[in-house]
Design a protein around this motif. Structure first.
Motif, PDB file in Angstrom:
ATOM      1  N   SER A  67      10.183 -59.967 -28.417  1.00  0.00           N
ATOM      2  CA  SER A  67       9.788 -58.646 -27.921  1.00  0.00           C
ATOM      3  C   SER A  67       8.575 -58.842 -27.028  1.00  0.00           C
ATOM      4  O   SER A  67       7.727 -59.687 -27.308  1.00  0.00           O
ATOM      5  N   ALA A  68       8.532 -58.104 -25.912  1.00  0.00           N
ATOM      6  CA  ALA A  68       7.457 -58.345 -24.948  1.00  0.00           C
ATOM      7  C   ALA A  68       7.023 -57.062 -24.254  1.00  0.00           C
ATOM      8  O   ALA A  68       7.789 -56.102 -24.168  1.00  0.00           O
ATOM      9  N   GLY A  69       5.798 -57.103 -23.746  1.00  0.00           N
ATOM     10  CA  GLY A  69       5.288 -55.998 -22.922  1.00  0.00           C
ATOM     11  C   GLY A  69       4.778 -54.827 -23.735  1.00  0.00           C
ATOM     12  O   GLY A  69       4.714 -54.867 -24.960  1.00  0.00           O
ATOM     13  N   PRO A  70       4.437 -53.756 -23.014  1.00  0.00           N
ATOM     14  CA  PRO A  70       3.944 -52.548 -23.688  1.00  0.00           C
ATOM     15  C   PRO A  70       5.115 -51.624 -23.999  1.00  0.00           C
ATOM     16  O   PRO A  70       6.258 -51.935 -23.657  1.00  0.00           O
ATOM     17  N   THR A  71       4.855 -50.518 -24.662  1.00  0.00           N
ATOM     18  CA  THR A  71       5.862 -49.449 -24.703  1.00  0.00           C
ATOM     19  C   THR A  71       5.220 -48.221 -24.062  1.00  0.00           C
ATOM     20  O   THR A  71       3.995 -48.102 -24.027  1.00  0.00           O
ATOM     21  N   TYR A  72       6.050 -47.362 -23.507  1.00  0.00           N
ATOM     22  CA  TYR A  72       5.588 -46.110 -22.902  1.00  0.00           C
ATOM     23  C   TYR A  72       6.093 -44.968 -23.783  1.00  0.00           C
ATOM     24  O   TYR A  72       7.306 -44.867 -24.036  1.00  0.00           O
ATOM     25  N   VAL A  77      18.092 -66.657 -25.640  1.00  0.00           N
ATOM     26  CA  VAL A  77      17.021 -65.700 -25.932  1.00  0.00           C
ATOM     27  C   VAL A  77      17.462 -64.268 -25.616  1.00  0.00           C
ATOM     28  O   VAL A  77      18.047 -64.011 -24.566  1.00  0.00           O
ATOM     29  N   ILE A  78      17.203 -63.371 -26.556  1.00  0.00           N
ATOM     30  CA  ILE A  78      17.347 -61.937 -26.305  1.00  0.00           C
ATOM     31  C   ILE A  78      15.928 -61.418 -26.113  1.00  0.00           C
ATOM     32  O   ILE A  78      15.129 -61.449 -27.045  1.00  0.00           O
ATOM     33  N   LEU A  79      15.617 -61.028 -24.898  1.00  0.00           N
ATOM     34  CA  LEU A  79      14.252 -60.602 -24.578  1.00  0.00           C
ATOM     35  C   LEU A  79      14.217 -59.079 -24.475  1.00  0.00           C
ATOM     36  O   LEU A  79      14.678 -58.499 -23.491  1.00  0.00           O
ATOM     37  N   VAL A  80      13.707 -58.459 -25.523  1.00  0.00           N
ATOM     38  CA  VAL A  80      13.604 -56.993 -25.539  1.00  0.00           C
ATOM     39  C   VAL A  80      12.266 -56.652 -24.897  1.00  0.00           C
ATOM     40  O   VAL A  80      11.207 -56.938 -25.456  1.00  0.00           O
ATOM     41  N   SER A  81      12.344 -56.092 -23.695  1.00  0.00           N
ATOM     42  CA  SER A  81      11.131 -55.966 -22.893  1.00  0.00           C
ATOM     43  C   SER A  81      10.787 -54.528 -22.559  1.00  0.00           C
ATOM     44  O   SER A  81      11.622 -53.776 -22.054  1.00  0.00           O
ATOM     45  N   GLY A  82       9.544 -54.189 -22.819  1.00  0.00           N
ATOM     46  CA  GLY A  82       9.009 -52.913 -22.359  1.00  0.00           C
ATOM     47  C   GLY A  82       8.813 -52.980 -20.855  1.00  0.00           C
ATOM     48  O   GLY A  82       9.089 -54.011 -20.239  1.00  0.00           O
ATOM     49  N   PRO A  83       8.324 -51.897 -20.215  1.00  0.00           N
ATOM     50  CA  PRO A  83       8.160 -51.883 -18.761  1.00  0.00           C
ATOM     51  C   PRO A  83       7.098 -52.883 -18.306  1.00  0.00           C
ATOM     52  O   PRO A  83       5.938 -52.742 -18.676  1.00  0.00           O
ATOM     53  N   VAL A  84       7.507 -53.893 -17.546  1.00  0.00           N
ATOM     54  CA  VAL A  84       6.572 -54.927 -17.065  1.00  0.00           C
ATOM     55  C   VAL A  84       6.873 -55.261 -15.610  1.00  0.00           C
ATOM     56  O   VAL A  84       7.949 -54.926 -15.103  1.00  0.00           O
ATOM     57  N   SER A  85       5.930 -55.932 -14.951  1.00  0.00           N
ATOM     58  CA  SER A  85       6.215 -56.356 -13.571  1.00  0.00           C
ATOM     59  C   SER A  85       6.610 -57.824 -13.506  1.00  0.00           C
ATOM     60  O   SER A  85       7.045 -58.306 -12.476  1.00  0.00           O
ATOM     61  N   ILE A 111      16.802 -57.185 -22.329  1.00  0.00           N
ATOM     62  CA  ILE A 111      17.192 -55.820 -22.691  1.00  0.00           C
ATOM     63  C   ILE A 111      15.991 -54.923 -22.402  1.00  0.00           C
ATOM     64  O   ILE A 111      15.010 -54.941 -23.144  1.00  0.00           O
ATOM     65  N   PRO A 112      16.043 -54.183 -21.281  1.00  0.00           N
ATOM     66  CA  PRO A 112      14.887 -53.356 -20.947  1.00  0.00           C
ATOM     67  C   PRO A 112      14.836 -52.111 -21.815  1.00  0.00           C
ATOM     68  O   PRO A 112      15.857 -51.453 -22.026  1.00  0.00           O
ATOM     69  N   VAL A 113      13.660 -51.818 -22.350  1.00  0.00           N
ATOM     70  CA  VAL A 113      13.473 -50.604 -23.150  1.00  0.00           C
ATOM     71  C   VAL A 113      12.187 -49.941 -22.668  1.00  0.00           C
ATOM     72  O   VAL A 113      11.401 -50.547 -21.923  1.00  0.00           O
ATOM     73  N   GLU A 114      11.977 -48.706 -23.101  1.00  0.00           N
ATOM     74  CA  GLU A 114      10.752 -48.039 -22.692  1.00  0.00           C
ATOM     75  C   GLU A 114       9.868 -47.697 -23.902  1.00  0.00           C
ATOM     76  O   GLU A 114       8.743 -48.137 -23.996  1.00  0.00           O
ATOM     77  N   SER A 115      10.422 -46.966 -24.842  1.00  0.00           N
ATOM     78  CA  SER A 115       9.586 -46.476 -25.942  1.00  0.00           C
ATOM     79  C   SER A 115       9.627 -47.417 -27.145  1.00  0.00           C
ATOM     80  O   SER A 115      10.498 -48.291 -27.244  1.00  0.00           O
ATOM     81  N   ALA A 116       8.705 -47.176 -28.077  1.00  0.00           N
ATOM     82  CA  ALA A 116       8.666 -47.946 -29.323  1.00  0.00           C
ATOM     83  C   ALA A 116       9.982 -47.765 -30.083  1.00  0.00           C
ATOM     84  O   ALA A 116      10.501 -48.718 -30.673  1.00  0.00           O
TER      85      ALA A 116
END
Ligand code: CTP
Length: 399
Positions: free
Chosen positions: A193-198, A230-238, A249-254
């Motif tokens: 899991s990576a990045g922030p959540t919005y 690897v399954i990379l579940v990623s919050g919004p990142v650049s 797997i792009p996601v936004e919220s927690a």
């Protein structure tokens, strides 16, 4: 003990470098490997089997039949027994025999039957090594999938003396350790899991954090480079990754991150939770954009689900779970509490008090805390190097 339980066939041929094989053998045994020495008749002119059997704790094999009792040494069984065969040193003659199937001694015969990866460390004068005949044999062996540990040829211009010598035992050992390390991740699958959540406040506003996702992406890249899926579940990142073995797997919220992680974790051998997940989310996000007003705007927040703890609760004994902790006070004690609470195998502690560690930077300074309070501090390094350290630690606890 980085080679604990590994079975290694050590082949020795008749080169002046054969004495180095004794050092190599000692290093292998020290690392926990079980070593069976096979030596050519010429090899015995350079080093005695007594030295080698004392170091390996096993009789040295050099003939098809035992000289005392006539027992047959099965080259086929030896070739099946080993996890790796390491032939060091190899002479030009032995290279030629191996490349052309001339099985007139126990070593070459065993080589031809070996089903395991074979490492070959040539040792000879440079003029012999660069001769087209030797080079042709080496390319044949490479084509067969053997791993050639090229001798030290140095600067060609600085003269030939001493050049072409076998790689040092320490180098050869590291190559072997690295090989087994990488092999451990083949056919393995990890969730990262990576990045922030919005967390949406209204259609145009959110609560987020400064996480860049760099650390998580670096870990995903490292795992993939070593052969894992690897399954990379990623919050919004650049940041982004192009690796074939990484499925983003792009996601936004927690909550979206929670759903994706819960869905994929059961199919994985482990998970690394690097994401900076929001701990709170608006209770009732507005459907329409909120207009400017004179009043204060109070937003009621509710807690989000703890993803790492949820995975920790369903973790099977053959799965590993790694967490991160970013702390500002009582760092170690807080990290240890999280390790327990979330049922982690180890936790990576970043301290915001360390210069060069934290959000958005290309460097990080970590401390790894394990289950029995084992604490390993690391220096300030690039996030890529930090990722390599973390993956190394993961490999060491993989079952
Ligand atoms: N984590 C998670 N889901 C959450 C919160 C955290 O998976 N909702 C994971 C993080 O990815 C990290 C670890 O838990 O691997 C610790 O995150 P951290 O934010 O430091 O811990 P919290 O449990 O949120 O505690 P606090 O913020 O109160 O320090």
């Amino acid at each position: 003990m980085r080679l604990q339980g590994k079975k290694i066939l050590l082949g020795i041929t008749g080169s002046i470098a054969a004495y180095k094989a004794a050092f190599l053998l000692r290093l292998l045994v020290k690392e926990g490997a079980e070593v069976q020495v096979v030596i050519t008749p010429a090899g015995k002119e350079f080093i005695t089997p007594v030295t080698l059997s004392a170091l390996s704790g096993k009789p040295v094999i050099s003939e098809f039949f035992g000289s005392n009792d006539g027992t047959w040494h099965s080259h086929v069984d030896l070739g099946l027994w080993a996890d790796a065969m390491l032939i060091a040193p190899v002479t030009a003659t032995s290279l030629g025999k191996m490349a052309n199937g001339i099985a007139d001694n126990m070593l070459v015969t065993t080589y031809l039957s070996a089903k395991c990866p074979v490492f070959i460390a040539p040792a000879m004068d440079l003029d012999m090594f660069v001769h087209p005949s030797t080079q042709r044999n080496i390319s044949i062996l490479k084509e067969y999938g053997n791993i050639i540990l090229d001798p030290d040829v140095g600067e060609l211009a600085s003269g030939l003396e001493g050049k072409g010598r076998m790689q040092e035992p320490e180098h050869i050992l590291e190559k072997l350790v690295e090989f087994f390390r990488k092999k451990k991740l083949l056919n393995k699958k990890f969730l990262v899991s990576a990045g922030p959540t919005y967390e949406k406040i209204d259609p145009v506003r959110f609560i987020g954090n400064y996480s860049s996702g760099k650390m998580g992406y670096a870990i995903a890249d490292e795992l993939a480079e070593l052969g894992a899926e690897v399954i990379l579940v990623s919050g919004p990142v650049s940041v982004s990754t192009q690796k074939e073995r990484i499925k983003v797997i792009p996601v936004e919220s927690a909550d979206e991150m929670y759903q994706a992680c819960i869905e994929h974790f059961p199919q994985c051998d482990g998970a690394v939770m690097t994401a900076a997940v929001a701990d709170f989310t608006p209770l009732n996000p507005e459907i329409q954009k909120t207009k400017r007003g004179k009043e204060n705007w109070n937003i009621e927040l509710k807690p989000t689900k703890d993803i790492a703890a949820a995975l920790g609760a369903v973790k099977k004994t053959d799965q590993i779970l790694i967490g991160f902790a970013l702390e500002t006070t009582d760092e170690k004690a807080n990290a240890q509490k999280k390790l327990q609470k979330k049922n982690l195998d180890f936790i990576v502690l970043n301290s915001l008090n360390d210069a060069g560690a934290g959000f958005g930077l290309d460097t990080n300074k970590i401390t790894i805390i394990g289950k029995n309070n084992k604490t390993v501090p690391f220096k300030l390094k690039s996030k890529k190097e930090v990722a390599a350290d973390i993956v190394k630690m993961m490999i060491s606890i993989l079952r």
